[in-house]
Scaffold this motif. Structure first.
Motif, PDB file in Angstrom:
ATOM      1  N   LYS A  40       4.928  13.046   3.286  1.00  0.00           N
ATOM      2  CA  LYS A  40       3.882  12.350   4.037  1.00  0.00           C
ATOM      3  C   LYS A  40       4.163  12.409   5.537  1.00  0.00           C
TER       4      LYS A  40
ATOM      5  N   MET B 280       2.077   3.598  10.681  1.00  0.00           N
ATOM      6  CA  MET B 280       3.178   3.165   9.820  1.00  0.00           C
ATOM      7  C   MET B 280       4.032   4.355   9.390  1.00  0.00           C
TER       8      MET B 280
ATOM      9  N   PRO C  69       0.835  -1.215   0.000  1.00  0.00           N
ATOM     10  CA  PRO C  69       0.000   0.000   0.000  1.00  0.00           C
ATOM     11  C   PRO C  69       0.861   1.252   0.000  1.00  0.00           C
ATOM     12  N   GLU C  70       0.387   2.284  -0.653  1.00  0.00           N
ATOM     13  CA  GLU C  70       1.154   3.515  -0.761  1.00  0.00           C
ATOM     14  C   GLU C  70       1.522   4.072   0.615  1.00  0.00           C
ATOM     15  N   TRP C  71       0.623   3.946   1.584  1.00  0.00           N
ATOM     16  CA  TRP C  71       0.890   4.514   2.907  1.00  0.00           C
ATOM     17  C   TRP C  71       1.915   3.698   3.689  1.00  0.00           C
ATOM     18  N   ALA C  72       2.239   2.489   3.226  1.00  0.00           N
ATOM     19  CA  ALA C  72       3.244   1.665   3.910  1.00  0.00           C
ATOM     20  C   ALA C  72       4.609   1.733   3.233  1.00  0.00           C
TER      21      ALA C  72
ATOM     22  N   VAL D 258       0.334  -6.005   5.969  1.00  0.00           N
ATOM     23  CA  VAL D 258      -0.528  -4.920   5.488  1.00  0.00           C
ATOM     24  C   VAL D 258      -0.718  -5.007   3.976  1.00  0.00           C
ATOM     25  N   SER D 259       0.240  -5.612   3.274  1.00  0.00           N
ATOM     26  CA  SER D 259       0.068  -5.798   1.823  1.00  0.00           C
ATOM     27  C   SER D 259      -0.996  -6.839   1.535  1.00  0.00           C
TER      28      SER D 259
ATOM     29  N   ARG E  10      -6.148  -0.106   6.858  1.00  0.00           N
ATOM     30  CA  ARG E  10      -5.496   1.179   7.101  1.00  0.00           C
ATOM     31  C   ARG E  10      -6.088   1.944   8.277  1.00  0.00           C
TER      32      ARG E  10
ATOM     33  N   GLY F  97      -4.835  -3.095   1.828  1.00  0.00           N
ATOM     34  CA  GLY F  97      -5.072  -1.729   2.270  1.00  0.00           C
ATOM     35  C   GLY F  97      -6.324  -1.561   3.104  1.00  0.00           C
TER      36      GLY F  97
ATOM     37  N   HIS G 232      -2.530   3.408   9.106  1.00  0.00           N
ATOM     38  CA  HIS G 232      -1.767   4.072   8.055  1.00  0.00           C
ATOM     39  C   HIS G 232      -0.913   5.208   8.615  1.00  0.00           C
ATOM     40  N   ASP G 233      -1.413   5.901   9.654  1.00  0.00           N
ATOM     41  CA  ASP G 233      -0.618   6.944  10.280  1.00  0.00           C
ATOM     42  C   ASP G 233       0.455   6.345  11.190  1.00  0.00           C
TER      43      ASP G 233
END
Length: 416
Positions: free
Chosen positions: A299, A267, A129-132, A242-243, A250, A247, A264-265
């Motif tokens: 980020k 991470m 995921p982009e956030w990870a 998390v993958s 999150r 997602g 997500h925050d």
């Protein structure tokens, strides 16, 4: 083919050309250099030099360091002397191996470039995921720094710094102790995801500092490189888990001691902590370490800014922040209130509006009372507790009290 025949066939001339004669003028206005051949041309008759002298010139000839006259004499001799021609060939090949010294350190961006090139050809079946991705990148960069450490580096002293009750606090440990600290704090995310927590405290210690202290007490001192394996396995497990969720996890709440963050925050917070402590380690072993990629650093900055309204409110409740001067500044939830504009400079920067009087207030440009400008790395070092608010080279305009409150609230976000 003999060495002399090989030379006559055209092999022996360095770089395929003859060295030019020195110029007959000087670009800086100095007297002209002497011309061994007369007016810039090679002498028509090479000097008559003995075999021993010509043999001694072979090294300079291979490096293209002979004068035009010496070059002509050496090359004439190589056409007749097989022994010298063989030696000249070996010297030429050796010169080809010479190159400018290059650093042995890999470009920190190399891993990202290689992965991007691979993923462009074949997308992953289970993407991160982009956030990870910031956490994945920062743990990989720190692991690359650690891989060649010997015992001396693992035992190098490290000073951990953070801001507590408006005072900078510090704690001494070692490189191994820092990795144990990361293992303990990342374990809070592992617990939220239902994974094994290798740093779990039987006494039930919670919070980053308490878990770290418990792990330090339970392991032999000084720590060793053995801590690297469980930390890296844990970071891999977090990214992999998390993958696999695609997602969807999150928003899962993660306990961070006295507050909670969505996954997500959390991470992103751990990516920030990993980078900050990687810099601590790099400073301890006197090794350069680059900041995160701008898109990842942006980020992390955005998360810090989003936490600031809550930090301002907590400081007001504890009496460490200046309360609003009048009741009309007590902004109801959802209403526009006094606002500070935070400008972060650099490729990872941007502009953020921060409500000053209530976390639930709506920031408003019409009610903007102050403007602060900070470099992106300086802002991050302030948020990490590595920089005192008074030392921040901030461009300031407007309400000085509001600016001071925001700078101190930023530093108060730091922890061990």
């Amino acid at each position: 083919m003999s060495g002399a025949e090989e030379f006559r066939a055209g092999y022996g001339r360095p770089h395929g050309r003859r060295i030019p004669t020195p110029r007959t003028f000087a670009e800086d206005g100095a007297p002209p250099l002497p011309d061994p051949g007369g007016r810039g041309e090679e002498p028509s008759v090479p000097p008559d030099l003995s075999h021993d002298v010509l043999k001694s010139l072979l090294g300079a000839w291979a490096l293209a360091a002979c004068s035009a006259a010496e070059t002509a004499a050496v090359e004439l001799h190589l056409g007749d002397c097989g022994g010298c021609a063989d030696e000249a060939r070996r010297l030429r090949e050796a010169v080809g191996l010479l190159h400018q010294p290059e650093t042995l350190d890999l470009d920190p961006a190399l891993r990202t470039r290689v992965l991007d090139a691979c993923l462009d050809r074949r997308p992953p079946r289970i993407p991160v995921p982009e956030w990870a991705t910031p956490y994945d990148a920062e743990t990989a960069r720190l692991d690359a720094l650690l891989q060649d450490f010997g015992d001396a580096e693992w035992h190098a002293p490290v000073l951990l710094r953070w801001f507590e009750h408006d005072v900078q606090t510090s704690r001494r440990t070692t490189v191994a102790g820092v990795i144990a600290h990361l293992l303990a704090v990342d374990g809070m995310i592992a617990t939220a995801l239902g994974l094994d927590d290798p740093a779990a405290d039987p006494a039930g210690a919670t919070g980053p500092a308490a878990r770290t202290e418990a792990l330090w007490r339970s392991t032999p001192f000084p720590g060793t490189r053995a801590v690297r394996v469980p930390w890296r396995e844990q970071s891999h497990s977090l990214v992999r888990t998390v993958s696999f969720t695609g997602g969807s996890a999150r928003g899962l709440p993660v306990s961070c001691g006295d507050f909670r963050l969505p996954l997500h925050d959390a991470m992103l917070d751990r990516a920030f902590g990993c980078w900050v402590h990687a810099e601590d380690i790099a400073d301890a072993v006197d090794y350069p370490y680059r900041p995160p990629a701008p898109r990842h650093l942006n980020k992390m900055i955005d998360l810090t800014v989003r936490l600031l309204p809550g930090a301002l409110a907590a400081r007001r409740r504890s009496g460490r922040s200046t309360p609003p001067r009048t009741a009309r500044h007590l902004t109801p939830a959802g209403h526009p209130g006094r606002t500070l504009r935070l400008e972060i400079e650099g490729p990872a920067g941007g502009n953020w509006l921060i409500p000053l009087d209530s976390p639930a207030a709506t920031p408003s440009t019409d009610l903007e009372v102050a403007h602060v400008a900070l470099d992106s790395l300086e802002f991050c070092h302030l948020a990490a507790g590595h920089l005192l608010p008074e030392e921040a080279a901030a461009g300031q305009l407007g309400d000085r009290t509001a600016i001071r409150d925001v700078l101190y609230a930023t530093a108060s976000l730091s922890r061990m």
